[in-house]
Write a protein that holds these residues in place. Structure first.
Motif, PDB file in Angstrom:
ATOM      1  N   GLY A  60       0.821  -1.204   0.000  1.00  0.00           N
ATOM      2  CA  GLY A  60       0.000   0.000   0.000  1.00  0.00           C
ATOM      3  C   GLY A  60       0.852   1.250   0.000  1.00  0.00           C
ATOM      4  N   THR A  61       0.558   2.168   0.918  1.00  0.00           N
ATOM      5  CA  THR A  61       1.355   3.390   1.042  1.00  0.00           C
ATOM      6  C   THR A  61       2.272   3.357   2.265  1.00  0.00           C
ATOM      7  OG1 THR A  61      -0.461   4.494   2.218  1.00  0.00           O
ATOM      8  CG2 THR A  61      -0.347   4.791  -0.177  1.00  0.00           C
ATOM      9  N   ASP A  62       2.511   2.169   2.788  1.00  0.00           N
ATOM     10  CA  ASP A  62       3.478   1.997   3.882  1.00  0.00           C
ATOM     11  C   ASP A  62       4.863   1.852   3.263  1.00  0.00           C
ATOM     12  OD1 ASP A  62       5.123   1.227   5.934  1.00  0.00           O
ATOM     13  OD2 ASP A  62       3.907  -0.471   6.591  1.00  0.00           O
ATOM     14  N   ASN A  63       5.676   2.868   3.414  1.00  0.00           N
ATOM     15  CA  ASN A  63       6.988   2.903   2.753  1.00  0.00           C
ATOM     16  C   ASN A  63       8.116   2.321   3.588  1.00  0.00           C
ATOM     17  OD1 ASN A  63       5.785   6.134   2.199  1.00  0.00           O
ATOM     18  ND2 ASN A  63       5.772   4.592   0.591  1.00  0.00           N
ATOM     19  N   ALA A  83       4.813   4.267  -3.455  1.00  0.00           N
ATOM     20  CA  ALA A  83       3.399   4.631  -3.461  1.00  0.00           C
ATOM     21  C   ALA A  83       3.152   5.445  -2.201  1.00  0.00           C
ATOM     22  CB  ALA A  83       2.530   3.382  -3.475  1.00  0.00           C
ATOM     23  N   ILE A  84       2.551   6.613  -2.346  1.00  0.00           N
ATOM     24  CA  ILE A  84       2.466   7.497  -1.188  1.00  0.00           C
ATOM     25  C   ILE A  84       1.051   8.037  -0.959  1.00  0.00           C
ATOM     26  CG2 ILE A  84       4.850   8.254  -1.540  1.00  0.00           C
ATOM     27  CD1 ILE A  84       3.625  11.003  -2.413  1.00  0.00           C
ATOM     28  N   ASN A  85       0.794   8.376   0.273  1.00  0.00           N
ATOM     29  CA  ASN A  85      -0.311   9.249   0.642  1.00  0.00           C
ATOM     30  C   ASN A  85       0.321  10.608   0.914  1.00  0.00           C
ATOM     31  OD1 ASN A  85      -2.209  10.801   1.998  1.00  0.00           O
ATOM     32  ND2 ASN A  85      -3.046   9.068   3.145  1.00  0.00           N
ATOM     33  N   PRO A  86       0.099  11.587   0.054  1.00  0.00           N
ATOM     34  CA  PRO A  86       0.831  12.859   0.217  1.00  0.00           C
ATOM     35  C   PRO A  86       0.524  13.580   1.512  1.00  0.00           C
ATOM     36  CG  PRO A  86      -0.899  13.043  -1.451  1.00  0.00           C
ATOM     37  CD  PRO A  86      -0.790  11.593  -1.105  1.00  0.00           C
ATOM     38  N   GLU A  87      -0.587  13.225   2.164  1.00  0.00           N
ATOM     39  CA  GLU A  87      -0.939  13.886   3.414  1.00  0.00           C
ATOM     40  C   GLU A  87      -0.172  13.324   4.608  1.00  0.00           C
ATOM     41  OE1 GLU A  87      -5.133  13.735   3.911  1.00  0.00           O
ATOM     42  OE2 GLU A  87      -5.552  14.989   2.162  1.00  0.00           O
ATOM     43  N   THR A  88       0.323  12.090   4.475  1.00  0.00           N
ATOM     44  CA  THR A  88       1.010  11.459   5.605  1.00  0.00           C
ATOM     45  C   THR A  88       2.456  11.094   5.323  1.00  0.00           C
ATOM     46  OG1 THR A  88       0.210   9.267   4.919  1.00  0.00           O
ATOM     47  CG2 THR A  88      -1.168  10.507   6.457  1.00  0.00           C
ATOM     48  N   ALA A  89       2.863  11.040   4.081  1.00  0.00           N
ATOM     49  CA  ALA A  89       4.221  10.614   3.745  1.00  0.00           C
ATOM     50  C   ALA A  89       5.255  11.637   4.205  1.00  0.00           C
ATOM     51  CB  ALA A  89       4.351  10.395   2.238  1.00  0.00           C
ATOM     52  N   ASP A  90       6.361  11.151   4.720  1.00  0.00           N
ATOM     53  CA  ASP A  90       7.486  12.009   5.092  1.00  0.00           C
ATOM     54  C   ASP A  90       8.346  12.175   3.840  1.00  0.00           C
ATOM     55  OD1 ASP A  90       9.746  13.238   6.067  1.00  0.00           O
ATOM     56  OD2 ASP A  90       9.840  12.040   7.897  1.00  0.00           O
ATOM     57  N   LEU A  91       7.982  13.121   3.014  1.00  0.00           N
ATOM     58  CA  LEU A  91       8.609  13.263   1.699  1.00  0.00           C
ATOM     59  C   LEU A  91      10.098  13.574   1.776  1.00  0.00           C
ATOM     60  CD1 LEU A  91       5.712  15.176  -0.081  1.00  0.00           C
ATOM     61  CD2 LEU A  91       6.300  12.764  -0.317  1.00  0.00           C
ATOM     62  N   PRO A  92      10.553  14.471   2.644  1.00  0.00           N
ATOM     63  CA  PRO A  92      12.000  14.708   2.739  1.00  0.00           C
ATOM     64  C   PRO A  92      12.771  13.441   3.126  1.00  0.00           C
ATOM     65  CG  PRO A  92      10.817  16.505   3.756  1.00  0.00           C
ATOM     66  CD  PRO A  92       9.806  15.442   3.469  1.00  0.00           C
ATOM     67  N   ALA A  93      12.210  12.627   4.027  1.00  0.00           N
ATOM     68  CA  ALA A  93      12.881  11.398   4.443  1.00  0.00           C
ATOM     69  C   ALA A  93      12.927  10.393   3.296  1.00  0.00           C
ATOM     70  CB  ALA A  93      12.175  10.782   5.649  1.00  0.00           C
ATOM     71  N   LEU A  94      11.840  10.305   2.528  1.00  0.00           N
ATOM     72  CA  LEU A  94      11.841   9.402   1.376  1.00  0.00           C
ATOM     73  C   LEU A  94      12.884   9.845   0.349  1.00  0.00           C
ATOM     74  CD1 LEU A  94       8.008   8.844   0.815  1.00  0.00           C
ATOM     75  CD2 LEU A  94       9.655   7.189   1.708  1.00  0.00           C
ATOM     76  N   GLY A  98      16.563   7.792  -0.975  1.00  0.00           N
ATOM     77  CA  GLY A  98      16.856   7.365  -2.337  1.00  0.00           C
ATOM     78  C   GLY A  98      15.634   7.184  -3.215  1.00  0.00           C
ATOM     79  N   VAL A  99      14.470   7.585  -2.727  1.00  0.00           N
ATOM     80  CA  VAL A  99      13.258   7.536  -3.552  1.00  0.00           C
ATOM     81  C   VAL A  99      13.323   8.674  -4.566  1.00  0.00           C
ATOM     82  CG1 VAL A  99      10.744   7.831  -3.544  1.00  0.00           C
ATOM     83  CG2 VAL A  99      11.859   6.416  -1.796  1.00  0.00           C
ATOM     84  N   SER A 100      12.966   8.366  -5.818  1.00  0.00           N
ATOM     85  CA  SER A 100      13.027   9.387  -6.861  1.00  0.00           C
ATOM     86  C   SER A 100      11.787   9.414  -7.737  1.00  0.00           C
ATOM     87  CB  SER A 100      14.272   9.167  -7.736  1.00  0.00           C
ATOM     88  OG  SER A 100      14.267   7.878  -8.313  1.00  0.00           O
ATOM     89  N   ALA A 101      10.743   8.682  -7.334  1.00  0.00           N
ATOM     90  CA  ALA A 101       9.520   8.677  -8.135  1.00  0.00           C
ATOM     91  C   ALA A 101       8.355   8.177  -7.295  1.00  0.00           C
ATOM     92  CB  ALA A 101       9.686   7.793  -9.372  1.00  0.00           C
ATOM     93  N   ILE A 102       7.152   8.456  -7.783  1.00  0.00           N
ATOM     94  CA  ILE A 102       5.911   7.995  -7.173  1.00  0.00           C
ATOM     95  C   ILE A 102       5.263   6.994  -8.119  1.00  0.00           C
ATOM     96  CG2 ILE A 102       3.608   8.683  -6.385  1.00  0.00           C
ATOM     97  CD1 ILE A 102       4.796  11.511  -5.919  1.00  0.00           C
ATOM     98  N   ARG A 103       4.733   5.918  -7.556  1.00  0.00           N
ATOM     99  CA  ARG A 103       4.050   4.934  -8.383  1.00  0.00           C
ATOM    100  C   ARG A 103       2.540   5.024  -8.213  1.00  0.00           C
ATOM    101  NH1 ARG A 103       3.889  -1.665  -8.881  1.00  0.00           N
ATOM    102  NH2 ARG A 103       4.217  -1.718 -11.135  1.00  0.00           N
TER     103      ARG A 103
END
Length: 267
Positions: A60-63, A83-94, A98-103
């Protein structure tokens, strides 16, 4: 046919990594008990030096599993697609991990579509310098075309698994090419979800050659290891690379398996 006497470096842009221990997941399959170390051992003789880990649909959106895997030292350079939930994802940490894209999932077989989230997630991706990867199919090509003007112009779309184009349906390829003509749509020349000749892939020769010749700077390759939701015998990676070597020129092969991925994922 590619002459690879001076080549020995490949980037696999589509793998999934799980854990050797059971983990809580939800979805259409039970994750196999394999991890990134298993993959690294398998591909070491093949010249694969870089890999992109695609967050599995069962997470799911558990990264957390993706981030943990990206931190491991296995002799490969790694990047991630989350795969992210933009309201809860820690985007700077992702991003730091080494994350560089959203699926985004857009497959009827997997229970539906999140294609409607493309414009909003495109804004998120633009803010981080990321791109969007779509697991999609030809039924959505017209919808994707209609949504592209709503995306920030810097955001690229990458279509997984040759966008599930049927090599025997010319209109599928025609619509895919219209998307790629924009210069903002790339494809992964990953054969296993498309071919009916697993292990040989002869039925994809014309399709792969046509796409790579027309769009040499918009193609990458991925193995789809460890081939979840696939009946045994499971696909092996060497025949996939042989397909590319058979139908691509040396320049096209090196672009598809190394240079394009370097630019796209920021290796």
């Amino acid at each position: 046919m590619a002459n690879l006497s001076n080549s020995g470096m490949v980037c696999d842009c589509h793998i999934h990594s799980f854990f050797k221990r059971p983990a809580k997941t939800s979805g259409a399959y039970a994750p196999p008990l394999v991890d990134i170390a298993d993959y690294a051992q398998e591909v070491a003789p093949l010249g694969i030096k870089r890999a992109v880990i695609i967050q599995a649909s069962v997470d799911g959106t558990d990264n957390s599993r993706l981030v943990e895997t990206l931190s491991q030292s296995v002799g490969l350079s790694l990047r991630g697609v989350a795969a992210i939930n933009p309201e809860t994802a820690d985007l700077p940490a992702l991003h730091a991990a080494g994350v560089s894209a959203i699926r985004i999932q857009d497959r009827a077989r997997l229970g539906g579509s999140d294609l409607h989230t493309l414009p909003a997630l495109g804004e998120v991706a633009a803010g981080l310098g990321w791109h969007i990867e779509l697991n999609t199919e030809p039924r959505s090509f017209d919808d994707i075309a209609s949504l592209m003007p709503k995306l920030p112009k810097a955001v690229l779309l990458v279509l997984d698994h040759i966008a599930h184009v049927d090599p025997d349906v010319p209109v599928d390829l025609q619509k895919l090419c219209r998307l790629m003509d924009t210069g903002r749509v790339w494809v992964k020349l990953s054969p296993t979800r498309v071919s009916r000749q697993i292990g040989h892939y002869d039925d994809l020769d014309t399709l792969v050659a046509t796409i790579a010749q027309a769009y040499p700077d918009q193609c990458i390759w991925g193995s789809d290891w460890p081939h979840v939701m696939t009946k045994p015998p499971l696909p092996q990676i060497p025949p996939m690379l042989k397909l590319l070597q058979r139908v691509l020129s040396t320049e096209q092969y090196l672009a598809c398996t190394w240079k394009n991925a370097e630019k796209l994922y920021g290796f």
